[in-house]
Design an enzyme around this catalytic site. Structure first.
Site, PDB file in Angstrom:
ATOM      1  N   LYS A   1      16.083  -8.252  20.879  1.00  0.00           N
ATOM      2  CA  LYS A   1      15.876  -7.174  20.004  1.00  0.00           C
ATOM      3  C   LYS A   1      14.765  -6.365  20.257  1.00  0.00           C
ATOM      4  O   LYS A   1      14.783  -4.993  20.451  1.00  0.00           O
ATOM      5  CB  LYS A   1      15.845  -7.448  18.739  1.00  0.00           C
ATOM      6  CG  LYS A   1      15.696  -6.374  17.879  1.00  0.00           C
ATOM      7  CD  LYS A   1      16.030  -6.664  16.117  1.00  0.00           C
ATOM      8  CE  LYS A   1      14.774  -7.004  15.617  1.00  0.00           C
ATOM      9  NZ  LYS A   1      13.924  -6.330  15.227  1.00  0.00           N
ATOM     10  N   ASN A   2      13.650  -7.228  20.233  1.00  0.00           N
ATOM     11  CA  ASN A   2      12.208  -6.256  20.248  1.00  0.00           C
ATOM     12  C   ASN A   2      11.908  -6.057  21.710  1.00  0.00           C
ATOM     13  O   ASN A   2      10.865  -5.229  21.887  1.00  0.00           O
ATOM     14  CB  ASN A   2      11.082  -7.196  19.544  1.00  0.00           C
ATOM     15  CG  ASN A   2      11.375  -7.298  18.137  1.00  0.00           C
ATOM     16  OD1 ASN A   2      12.152  -6.484  17.611  1.00  0.00           O
ATOM     17  ND2 ASN A   2      10.758  -8.379  17.433  1.00  0.00           N
TER      18      ASN A   2
ATOM     19  N   VAL B   1      -0.212 -12.378  10.735  1.00  0.00           N
ATOM     20  CA  VAL B   1       0.256 -11.247  11.325  1.00  0.00           C
ATOM     21  C   VAL B   1       0.786 -10.032  10.354  1.00  0.00           C
ATOM     22  O   VAL B   1       0.336  -8.772  10.545  1.00  0.00           O
ATOM     23  CB  VAL B   1       1.239 -11.407  12.494  1.00  0.00           C
ATOM     24  CG1 VAL B   1       1.770 -10.249  13.019  1.00  0.00           C
ATOM     25  CG2 VAL B   1       0.880 -12.389  13.541  1.00  0.00           C
TER      26      VAL B   1
ATOM     27  N   ASP C   1       7.570 -14.481  13.664  1.00  0.00           N
ATOM     28  CA  ASP C   1       8.789 -14.310  13.515  1.00  0.00           C
ATOM     29  C   ASP C   1       9.482 -15.722  13.617  1.00  0.00           C
ATOM     30  O   ASP C   1      10.641 -15.862  13.247  1.00  0.00           O
ATOM     31  CB  ASP C   1       9.655 -13.490  14.721  1.00  0.00           C
ATOM     32  CG  ASP C   1       8.817 -12.085  14.603  1.00  0.00           C
ATOM     33  OD1 ASP C   1       9.286 -11.153  14.061  1.00  0.00           O
ATOM     34  OD2 ASP C   1       7.865 -11.828  15.192  1.00  0.00           O
TER      35      ASP C   1
ATOM     36  N   ARG D   1      11.951   0.971  12.664  1.00  0.00           N
ATOM     37  CA  ARG D   1      10.640   1.374  12.872  1.00  0.00           C
ATOM     38  C   ARG D   1      10.513   2.040  14.472  1.00  0.00           C
ATOM     39  O   ARG D   1       9.554   2.343  14.933  1.00  0.00           O
ATOM     40  CB  ARG D   1       9.777   0.228  12.954  1.00  0.00           C
ATOM     41  CG  ARG D   1       9.400   0.106  11.596  1.00  0.00           C
ATOM     42  CD  ARG D   1       8.500  -1.215  11.537  1.00  0.00           C
ATOM     43  NE  ARG D   1       7.035  -0.901  12.120  1.00  0.00           N
ATOM     44  CZ  ARG D   1       6.091  -0.313  11.513  1.00  0.00           C
ATOM     45  NH1 ARG D   1       6.125   0.171  10.430  1.00  0.00           N
ATOM     46  NH2 ARG D   1       4.966  -0.057  12.244  1.00  0.00           N
TER      47      ARG D   1
ATOM     48  N   CYS E   1      11.758  -4.084   8.237  1.00  0.00           N
ATOM     49  CA  CYS E   1      11.774  -5.189   7.465  1.00  0.00           C
ATOM     50  C   CYS E   1      10.562  -5.010   6.224  1.00  0.00           C
ATOM     51  O   CYS E   1       9.540  -4.519   6.658  1.00  0.00           O
ATOM     52  CB  CYS E   1      11.852  -6.628   7.859  1.00  0.00           C
ATOM     53  SG  CYS E   1      13.328  -6.851   8.480  1.00  0.00           S
TER      54      CYS E   1
HETATM   55  N1  EPU Z   1      -0.389  -2.496  11.977  1.00  0.00           N
HETATM   56  C1  EPU Z   1      -0.958  -1.485  11.457  1.00  0.00           C
HETATM   57  N2  EPU Z   1      -1.111  -0.307  11.753  1.00  0.00           N
HETATM   58  C2  EPU Z   1      -0.261   0.021  12.857  1.00  0.00           C
HETATM   59  C3  EPU Z   1       0.677  -0.700  13.503  1.00  0.00           C
HETATM   60  C4  EPU Z   1       0.649  -2.008  13.239  1.00  0.00           C
HETATM   61  O1  EPU Z   1      -2.004  -1.792  10.514  1.00  0.00           O
HETATM   62  O2  EPU Z   1      -0.359   1.349  12.997  1.00  0.00           O
HETATM   63  C5  EPU Z   1      -0.406  -3.681  11.746  1.00  0.00           C
HETATM   64  C6  EPU Z   1       0.768  -4.086  11.218  1.00  0.00           C
HETATM   65  O3  EPU Z   1       0.779  -3.741   9.543  1.00  0.00           O
HETATM   66  C7  EPU Z   1       1.021  -5.878  11.203  1.00  0.00           C
HETATM   67  C8  EPU Z   1       0.063  -6.023  12.458  1.00  0.00           C
HETATM   68  O4  EPU Z   1      -0.560  -4.771  13.026  1.00  0.00           O
HETATM   69  O5  EPU Z   1       0.038  -6.375  10.151  1.00  0.00           O
HETATM   70  C9  EPU Z   1       0.908  -6.166  13.586  1.00  0.00           C
HETATM   71  O6  EPU Z   1       1.947  -5.169  13.902  1.00  0.00           O
HETATM   72  P1  EPU Z   1       2.553  -4.878  15.099  1.00  0.00           P
HETATM   73  O7  EPU Z   1       2.370  -3.370  15.458  1.00  0.00           O
HETATM   74  O8  EPU Z   1       2.264  -6.049  16.156  1.00  0.00           O
HETATM   75  O9  EPU Z   1       4.307  -5.102  15.034  1.00  0.00           O
HETATM   76  P2  EPU Z   1       5.377  -4.208  15.128  1.00  0.00           P
HETATM   77  O10 EPU Z   1       5.125  -3.547  16.607  1.00  0.00           O
HETATM   78  O11 EPU Z   1       5.641  -3.302  13.988  1.00  0.00           O
HETATM   79  C10 EPU Z   1       6.835  -6.076  16.319  1.00  0.00           C
HETATM   80  C11 EPU Z   1       8.057  -6.491  15.959  1.00  0.00           C
HETATM   81  C12 EPU Z   1       8.212  -7.395  14.728  1.00  0.00           C
HETATM   82  C13 EPU Z   1       7.211  -8.410  15.015  1.00  0.00           C
HETATM   83  C14 EPU Z   1       5.741  -7.929  15.457  1.00  0.00           C
HETATM   84  C15 EPU Z   1       5.009  -9.221  15.915  1.00  0.00           C
HETATM   85  C16 EPU Z   1       9.749  -4.756  16.920  1.00  0.00           C
HETATM   86  C17 EPU Z   1      10.603  -3.776  16.511  1.00  0.00           C
HETATM   87  N3  EPU Z   1       9.243  -5.474  15.819  1.00  0.00           N
HETATM   88  O12 EPU Z   1       6.641  -5.258  15.034  1.00  0.00           O
HETATM   89  O13 EPU Z   1       9.582  -7.888  14.565  1.00  0.00           O
HETATM   90  O14 EPU Z   1       7.028  -9.393  13.954  1.00  0.00           O
HETATM   91  O15 EPU Z   1       5.918  -7.044  16.709  1.00  0.00           O
HETATM   92  O16 EPU Z   1       5.309  -9.690  16.853  1.00  0.00           O
HETATM   93  O17 EPU Z   1       9.441  -5.007  18.028  1.00  0.00           O
HETATM   94  C18 EPU Z   1      11.380  -8.608  13.425  1.00  0.00           C
HETATM   95  O18 EPU Z   1      11.845  -8.753  14.898  1.00  0.00           O
HETATM   96  O19 EPU Z   1      11.668  -9.270  12.479  1.00  0.00           O
HETATM   97  C19 EPU Z   1      10.031  -8.132  13.565  1.00  0.00           C
HETATM   98  C20 EPU Z   1       9.398  -7.757  12.392  1.00  0.00           C
END
Ligand code: EPU
Length: 444
Positions: free
Chosen positions: A23-24, A333, A311, A97, A121
């Site tokens: 998915k990601n 995280v 995850d 997102r 989420c």
């Molecule tokens: N963060 C910030 N500011 C930002 C972006 C992120 O403070 O502008 C913080 C977040 O709040 C978090 C940390 O940085 O504490 C990590 O966030 P990251 O940006 O790495 O996560 P994401 O890209 O929003 C993706 C996956 C998540 C997965 C994370 C970590 C997708 C759509 N989502 O999220 O997947 O947990 O990377 O690997 O790719 C899931 O599949 O259930 C899921 C939540």
């Protein structure tokens, strides 16, 4: 509308399940198609609702999306990319997102972009400040409005030097999707290097990009003027694979996960073995078994890749409720990813959540008073309960608890699980679970 799954637990899961594309990764590769001048073909796409959301958003922007000849193949034709009506985009607010990743590609193609308020989420505040900061560094003008964020670029976006405060997956993808067509070179320090990010880089390279990845989290991108479409088979979903593995362990079962790939799951496999689970890797997948006897407690800290994925944490915690002794968990995280344990406690688990960092991995949350550590004491029998799932992975974790529990559980709100687990009720049935869904999932 929200569906319910009625689960009669207590029986080990046994049999075989196949995992689809991650998915990601898939959702990001779909966005990348916007950058090409020609059609892209993406294979191994799961039938999940997050894919449907991104498909809808691409279609709103003029991308023609159709099914290819192969099951799970999407054909994405960006020939007529156009500005979408703000009201239509707004209708997608709150559902995912991924829209934030449309920014760079749309600004390149159209000179402007609008993204709605973001969903995803509820596992923390999940801000997009890093995303907006990097877009500004490329030269985009960011205008925050009540309904969303409007971006424009008075001239072509320009390559830049970026150092992320944290190796954010989404922000790294934002930089990649923007830098590939920006003018000049972009250097990204402290980048995320998750396998899903590397697969996106593979896609972008197929499209004509020039990207190098160093071992020290530095990614360099040389911008090019045009990109073509791509053909690509998505890497398998290592979160789904670990979820089925955790379900096998928690229920004392034996599950062959077709498509699970060892190199992407090394850290999970080490932890699975330390707890007392067994696994066998072959060319097509990994068989996960509970070899009998007591499971062992562990200390577990989540981290960015190559650490233990956040995850993977939620599904595995159910197995920890069945392990002997005290397991210690430190989530580094997301600041708010332990809410799902409340339901496990109601089902009979002994889990205490703490605000302190119970571990040594550097973490942003201890000083901020977030409930991000836990102690799990086991083994405890679990009892069926009425549960409403809080988020995608927490929901799957609670589903595993219902499968491991004595008696019947009613798991409400399982549409959230449809966001990331293809046909999960059918897969459960194939593993011998007694789980009945009250209505068919919406077609995706
Ligand atoms: N963060 C910030 N500011 C930002 C972006 C992120 O403070 O502008 C913080 C977040 O709040 C978090 C940390 O940085 O504490 C990590 O966030 P990251 O940006 O790495 O996560 P994401 O890209 O929003 C993706 C996956 C998540 C997965 C994370 C970590 C997708 C759509 N989502 O999220 O997947 O947990 O990377 O690997 O790719 C899931 O599949 O259930 C899921 C939540």
């Amino acid at each position: 509308m929200s569906s319910t799954l009625t689960v009669t637990g207590g029986a080990p899961l046994k049999g075989s399940v196949a995992v689809r594309g991650a998915k990601n990764f898939v959702t990001k590769a779909m966005v990348a198609s916007l950058l090409g001048e020609t059609t892209s073909r993406l294979r191994n796409v799961p039938a999940i609702s997050d894919v449907a959301v991104v498909r809808g958003l691409l279609e709103l922007h003029g991308v023609r999306v159709s099914e290819g000849a192969e099951d799970g193949e999407l054909v994405l034709d960006p020939a007529d990319v156009e500005v979408a009506a703000v009201a239509d985009i707004d209708a997608h607010a709150g559902s995912s997102r991924i829209p934030v990743l449309f920014c760079g590609p749309l600004v390149h193609r159209l000179g402007e972009a609008f993204i709605p308020d973001l969903g995803g989420c509820r596992i923390g505040d999940r801000p997009i400040n890093y995303h907006l900061d990097v877009l500004r560094q490329f030269g985009a003008v960011v205008d925050k409005r009540p309904s969303g964020i409007a971006l424009s670029a008075p001239r072509r976006l320009r390559g830049t030097r970026i150092a992320l405060p944290y190796p954010s997956v989404g922000t790294t993808e934002q930089v990649l999707l923007t830098a590939v067509r920006a003018e000049g070179v972009t250097e990204l320090r402290n980048a995320a290097v998750e396998p899903e990010v590397l697969d996106l880089i593979a896609v972008l390279q197929k499209m004509g990009s020039i990207i190098s990845v160093d071992t020290d989290r530095v990614i360099r991108i040389e911008g090019v003027d045009t990109l073509t479409g791509y053909e690509h088979r998505a890497l398998p979903d290592r979160i789904e694979a670990a979820s089925w593995a955790s379900a096998a362990l928690a229920t004392g079962g034996d599950v062959y996960v077709e498509g699970a790939r060892q190199p992407d799951m090394m850290t999970f496999l080490n932890t699975f073995r330390k707890i007392g689970g067994a696994f066998d890797v072959d060319d097509s997948g990994i068989r996960f078994t509970h070899p009998g006897g007591p499971l062992r407690s562990i200390a577990l800290e989540t981290d960015v890749h190559p650490g233990f994925m956040t995850d993977w944490q939620q599904p595995l915690v159910v197995a920890l409720t069945q392990a002997q002794g005290l397991s210690i968990l430190h989530e580094t995280v997301y600041e708010n990813r332990l809410g799902f344990t409340d339901a496990l406690v109601r089902m009979g688990a002994t889990i205490q959540v703490y605000r302190e960092c119970l571990g040594s991995t550097p973490c942003r949350f201890g000083a901020q008073d977030f409930r991000h550590s836990a102690v799990v004491s086991g083994p405890t029998r679990l009892q069926g309960a009425d549960i409403t799932v809080p988020d995608l992975r927490g929901g799957f974790s609670q589903l595993i608890a219902a499968l491991a529990a004595d008696g019947t559980s009613r798991v409400h709100g399982i549409d959230l699980i449809d966001r990331g687990y293809e046909h999960f009720a059918d897969k459960l049935a194939a593993l011998g679970a007694q789980a009945v869904r009250d209505e068919e999932p919406a077609r995706v």
